[in-house]
Enzyme design. Structure first.
Site, PDB file in Angstrom:
ATOM      1  N   LYS A 258     -25.492 -41.613  28.244  1.00 17.96           N
ATOM      2  CA  LYS A 258     -24.846 -40.454  28.872  1.00 17.96           C
ATOM      3  C   LYS A 258     -25.883 -39.725  29.713  1.00 17.96           C
ATOM      4  CE  LYS A 258     -22.944 -35.877  27.800  1.00 17.96           C
ATOM      5  NZ  LYS A 258     -22.613 -34.908  26.727  1.00 17.96           N
ATOM      6  N   LYS A 270     -18.552 -23.241  29.962  1.00 21.99           N
ATOM      7  CA  LYS A 270     -19.233 -22.828  28.743  1.00 21.99           C
ATOM      8  C   LYS A 270     -19.623 -21.351  28.821  1.00 21.99           C
ATOM      9  CE  LYS A 270     -21.638 -27.284  28.159  1.00 21.99           C
ATOM     10  NZ  LYS A 270     -21.178 -27.668  26.819  1.00 21.99           N
ATOM     11  N   ASP A 281     -28.596 -32.623  28.870  1.00 22.00           N
ATOM     12  CA  ASP A 281     -27.394 -33.396  28.557  1.00 22.00           C
ATOM     13  C   ASP A 281     -27.457 -34.821  29.107  1.00 22.00           C
ATOM     14  OD1 ASP A 281     -25.081 -33.319  27.068  1.00 22.00           O
ATOM     15  OD2 ASP A 281     -23.805 -32.722  28.737  1.00 22.00           O
ATOM     16  N   ARG A 344     -17.929 -38.428  26.946  1.00 18.63           N
ATOM     17  CA  ARG A 344     -17.229 -39.651  26.523  1.00 18.63           C
ATOM     18  C   ARG A 344     -16.554 -40.356  27.688  1.00 18.63           C
ATOM     19  NH1 ARG A 344     -13.901 -36.213  22.354  1.00 18.63           N
ATOM     20  NH2 ARG A 344     -15.873 -35.091  22.551  1.00 18.63           N
TER      21      ARG A 344
END
Length: 495
Positions: A258, A270, A281, A344
């Site tokens: 990812k 967020k 991330d 995902r």
């Protein structure tokens, strides 16, 4: 990065700045090789009680001008109350803490070890503890290259020099993964990440090959997951394939990372406090890239292909919305429920692409869910998968690499929570068991063209990928490079 060399002289003859010795026992005593001069040993024995030296693993005490030694100072580092307590993990943490406490200048380390695994942990820990990220600092002039000497009690037949060379290779690539994660998000984005990988591959003397799918190729190739995530940003997504293929028929492992170079959450934005570490991330993609490079440098006898799924999740005018339906690379349609569950989606497209190459295993690495951090805390990563033997192999590799992990289930009863009235599947389930439903979603993409399962494991590194506290042991503040060691241990065990 400092050079890591095998000590060839006695401790008394070593004339650098800092000598590291271990301390252990309920009444602390210095632990070192047999050639510690009597005058030095006597001095240490005399001052240890007065200094109230701690044997807690990683605790350090500095003593200047020890008689019988040419070293400017000695750093004593705790190894636990009993020698060997905690195994390689204690040695790794102790070496890292001691090198950090040593400050500038050359360092020599004489810690007790029984085998090459212990020696490797000392070497890797020392280099990891030395790590600092200075890429964004103003130039302060040239600094002398640091030298870290490791004294070994192992017989030359055990090849301690080769053990340290391997340790240095691993540590160098862990440091690269850390650098990628620590880089400011205005400087590291899909294209600049791609360019770094291309530069590393170019310098590999043909050992590594790179292929890049840009935004146009992703649209044409039907990669609806990553295209949807990246469409709100002015910096379009990329999938970078980095491959190492030794000659002959070898096991083939696909690694999918990812790579969200910054995650605002998209239109499901967020809270501002939650964005403070979102440059990290992409730690999964960084770990995958570093692992493939290290596998090539170590010439492992296994074929490894890394798929770096790079995108920036921004709330632009063309951003994805909750309720959108996208078509993935494998043809499945997915209903988007929460644009902050984007990882995902990029992984699923990457796994679909990986499946097309017919690998023996697929491993994905991702800072995927806060739910995993809630379940396991900030220092342990979760491992899920469709193959119990593979899942166990990953947790065992993590144990050998001193990267704490824990196996998690994929309960079939939770799969119904991903049913969608408008698409083949929804990309997110109920709040409870969020890490598990994310794994269940990804499991749908670990299949070949005939729908047969490919052995697959999912590493959710959301907790340990970024250390928000202070430096501890061999881990610095900020990026940790977690999963590189685990993946390399697993790959090495396959060859």
């Amino acid at each position: 990065m400092p050079s890591l060399i095998l000590g060839s002289r006695s401790l008394a003859a070593w004339s650098g700045r800092t000598l590291v010795l271990g301390v252990t026992g309920s009444q602390p005593t210095a632990v070192a090789s047999a050639d510690l001069p009597k005058s030095a040993a006597a001095h240490l024995e005399a001052v240890l009680p007065a200094l109230e030296v701690s044997t807690t693993v990683g605790a350090t005490t500095t003593i200047p001008a020890v008689p019988g030694l040419k070293a400017t100072k000695v750093v004593l580092v705790g190894l636990g109350e009993e020698q060997g307590e905690g195994g390689t993990d204690s040695l790794r943490r102790a070496a890292g803490a001691a090198v950090r406490a040593a400050g500038q200048g050359s360092v020599a380390i004489a810690l007790p070890h029984d085998d090459d695994a212990d020696l490797a942990a000392i070497g890797e820990g020392a280099l990891a503890g030395d790590y600092t990220f200075t890429a964004h600092k103003s130039a302060t002039g040239e600094q002398e290259e640091r030298e870290i000497t490791v004294f070994s009690s192992l017989d030359r037949k055990a090849a301690p020099k080769e053990v340290l060379e391997t340790a240095a290779t691993i540590a160098r690539n862990v440091a690269w993964a850390r650098d990628l994660v620590n880089t400011a998000p205005n400087l590291l984005y899909p294209q600049s990440f791609t360019e770094q990988v291309q530069q590393v591959a170019k310098a590999s003397s043909g050992k590594l090959k790179v292929e890049v799918l840009d935004d146009k190729a992703l649209v044409e190739g039907g990669f609806g997951g990553i295209v949807g995530v990246g469409q709100g940003s002015s910096r379009p997504p990329r999938i970078v394939t980095l491959s190492y293929s030794p000659r002959g028929k070898k096991p083939h492992v696909a690694l999918v990372g990812k790579g969200i170079t910054f995650d605002t959450g998209g239109v499901c934005i967020k809270p501002s406090a939650s964005m403070a570490t979102m440059k990290s991330d992409m730690a999964g993609a960084a770990a995958v890239a570093a692992t493939v490079v290290a596998a090539a440098e170590l010439e492992l006898d296994v074929a490894v292909t890394g798929y770096l799924c790079l995108a920036e999740n921004m709330p632009g005018g063309n951003a994805q919305r909750p309720g959108d339906v996208v078509t993935m690379r494998n043809g499945m349609t997915v209903e988007i429920l929460d644009t902050d569950a984007e990882g995902r989606m990029v992984l699923a497209d990457g796994m679909s692409l990986a499946a097309e190459s017919g690998p023996d295993q697929i491993l994905d690495v991702a800072t995927l869910t806060g739910a995993c951090v809630v379940a396991l805390g900030p220092h342990i990563f979760g491992v899920m998968g469709n193959d119990e033997e593979l899942r166990t192999a990953i947790t065992e590799a993590a144990d050998r690499a001193d990267e704490p992990s824990w196996p998690l289930p994929l309960p079939t009863a939770l799969r119904a929570g991903l049913d969608s009235p408008t698409a083949d599947i929804a990309h997110k389930g109920d709040r409870m068991g969020g890490a598990l439903t994310a794994g269940l979603f990804l499991q749908e993409f670990a299949k070949d063209a005939d729908g047969e399962l490919i052995p697959w494991a999912h590493l959710d590194i959301a907790g340990p990928s970024f250390n928000e506290g202070g430096a501890t042991g061999h881990l610095p503040k900020g990026a940790t490079g977690v999963a590189v060691g685990t993946l390399l241990e697993h790959l090495a065990n396959l060859d």
